[in-house]
Design a protein around this motif. Structure first.
Motif, PDB file in Angstrom:
ATOM      1  N   MET A   1      31.348  52.538  32.857  1.00 57.98           N
ATOM      2  CA  MET A   1      32.448  52.616  33.830  1.00 57.98           C
ATOM      3  C   MET A   1      32.017  53.404  35.063  1.00 57.98           C
ATOM      4  SD  MET A   1      35.947  53.101  31.581  1.00 57.98           S
ATOM      5  CE  MET A   1      35.523  54.755  31.074  1.00 57.98           C
TER       6      MET A   1
ATOM      7  N   ASP B   1      38.636  48.327  31.988  1.00 59.05           N
ATOM      8  CA  ASP B   1      38.004  48.702  33.251  1.00 59.05           C
ATOM      9  C   ASP B   1      37.058  47.601  33.738  1.00 59.05           C
ATOM     10  OD1 ASP B   1      37.221  50.967  35.262  1.00 59.05           O
ATOM     11  OD2 ASP B   1      35.299  50.288  34.431  1.00 59.05           O
ATOM     12  N   LEU B   2      36.198  47.105  32.868  1.00 53.33           N
ATOM     13  CA  LEU B   2      35.241  46.064  33.259  1.00 53.33           C
ATOM     14  C   LEU B   2      35.942  44.742  33.558  1.00 53.33           C
ATOM     15  CD1 LEU B   2      32.292  46.841  30.832  1.00 53.33           C
ATOM     16  CD2 LEU B   2      32.496  47.466  33.248  1.00 53.33           C
TER      17      LEU B   2
ATOM     18  N   ILE C   1      31.110  48.477  41.883  1.00 52.64           N
ATOM     19  CA  ILE C   1      30.779  47.055  41.745  1.00 52.64           C
ATOM     20  C   ILE C   1      32.026  46.287  41.314  1.00 52.64           C
ATOM     21  CG2 ILE C   1      29.367  45.367  40.502  1.00 52.64           C
ATOM     22  CD1 ILE C   1      27.369  47.696  39.998  1.00 52.64           C
ATOM     23  N   SER C   2      32.311  45.215  42.002  1.00 51.14           N
ATOM     24  CA  SER C   2      33.367  44.319  41.543  1.00 51.14           C
ATOM     25  C   SER C   2      32.859  42.893  41.730  1.00 51.14           C
ATOM     26  CB  SER C   2      34.677  44.549  42.316  1.00 51.14           C
ATOM     27  OG  SER C   2      34.478  44.313  43.682  1.00 51.14           O
ATOM     28  N   LYS C   3      33.317  42.020  40.892  1.00 48.49           N
ATOM     29  CA  LYS C   3      32.842  40.621  40.908  1.00 48.49           C
ATOM     30  C   LYS C   3      33.760  39.755  41.742  1.00 48.49           C
ATOM     31  CE  LYS C   3      29.426  41.351  38.216  1.00 48.49           C
ATOM     32  NZ  LYS C   3      28.089  41.073  38.518  1.00 48.49           N
TER      33      LYS C   3
ATOM     34  N   SER D   1      29.384  51.369  37.079  1.00 51.15           N
ATOM     35  CA  SER D   1      29.911  50.150  37.703  1.00 51.15           C
ATOM     36  C   SER D   1      31.057  50.449  38.675  1.00 51.15           C
ATOM     37  CB  SER D   1      30.402  49.171  36.629  1.00 51.15           C
ATOM     38  OG  SER D   1      31.510  49.714  35.937  1.00 51.15           O
ATOM     39  N   ARG D   2      31.304  51.697  38.971  1.00 46.63           N
ATOM     40  CA  ARG D   2      32.502  52.062  39.741  1.00 46.63           C
ATOM     41  C   ARG D   2      32.551  51.466  41.149  1.00 46.63           C
ATOM     42  NH1 ARG D   2      29.262  56.440  39.331  1.00 46.63           N
ATOM     43  NH2 ARG D   2      28.703  57.573  41.197  1.00 46.63           N
TER      44      ARG D   2
ATOM     45  N   LYS E   1      25.212  43.867  39.264  1.00 47.82           N
ATOM     46  CA  LYS E   1      25.488  43.306  40.591  1.00 47.82           C
ATOM     47  C   LYS E   1      25.359  41.784  40.628  1.00 47.82           C
ATOM     48  CE  LYS E   1      23.894  47.579  42.650  1.00 47.82           C
ATOM     49  NZ  LYS E   1      22.834  48.246  43.384  1.00 47.82           N
TER      50      LYS E   1
ATOM     51  N   ARG F   1      39.013  44.454  34.739  1.00 47.02           N
ATOM     52  CA  ARG F   1      39.665  44.654  36.043  1.00 47.02           C
ATOM     53  C   ARG F   1      38.669  44.501  37.192  1.00 47.02           C
ATOM     54  NH1 ARG F   1      39.539  48.787  39.089  1.00 47.02           N
ATOM     55  NH2 ARG F   1      38.871  50.238  37.494  1.00 47.02           N
ATOM     56  N   LYS F   2      37.428  44.900  36.951  1.00 45.49           N
ATOM     57  CA  LYS F   2      36.377  44.792  37.967  1.00 45.49           C
ATOM     58  C   LYS F   2      35.843  43.369  38.093  1.00 45.49           C
ATOM     59  CE  LYS F   2      34.967  49.603  37.532  1.00 45.49           C
ATOM     60  NZ  LYS F   2      34.068  50.512  36.809  1.00 45.49           N
ATOM     61  N   GLY F   3      36.267  42.476  37.202  1.00 46.97           N
ATOM     62  CA  GLY F   3      35.896  41.070  37.317  1.00 46.97           C
ATOM     63  C   GLY F   3      34.706  40.632  36.488  1.00 46.97           C
TER      64      GLY F   3
END
Length: 131
Positions: free
Chosen positions: A123, A34-35, A129-131, A126-127, A9, A37-39
């Motif tokens: 994955m 995946d990570l 969570i996005s940065k 962290s589903r 986070k 894409r999440k930033g």
């Protein structure tokens, strides 16, 4: 010990992906994409690759220009144990072990050397969570 899920986070968290690959059929690629894409800011590590998803790959953890917050493992257990020894030498004590990367010997090494570790799919954890 720091909760690894809570580290995800933090906006400044960086993740080294040991076993990152350009092969779309492998988890080293699926997790990396995946990570990304999440930033998350990622450091792909693989001595046998030059590029993953248009990013330069580091041949070893020691060649990453800054200390990653978390080292995520997507390699067979015998490779995990070898790289864990490098983590210990480099002071990289936050490690995340994907399913299939551990054996009793790996877990013993982690516990004997007081690593802060988690054995779960990054994955999944962290589903949300996005940065």
């Amino acid at each position: 010990m720091t909760d690894l899920i809570s580290l995800l986070k933090h906006p400044d968290t960086t993740i080294a992906i040991v076993g990152a690959t350009d092969n779309p059929a492998k988890f080293g690629n699926i997790i990396y994409k995946d990570l990304k894409r999440k930033g998350f800011r990622l450091f792909p590590v693989n001595p046998n690759k030059k590029m993953v998803e248009h990013d330069s790959v580091y041949p070893s953890l020691s060649e990453i220009p800054e200390k990653p917050t978390i080292v995520d493992f997507v390699v067979p257990p015998e490779v995990t144990l070898k790289i864990l020894k490098q983590c210990l030498d480099l002071g990289l004590m936050n490690v995340w072990l994907q399913p299939g990367t551990t054996t009793p010997a790996v877990i013993d090494f982690l516990q004997q050397n007081r690593f802060n570790y988690l054995t779960a799919c990054i994955m999944v954890e962290s589903r949300f969570i996005s940065k």
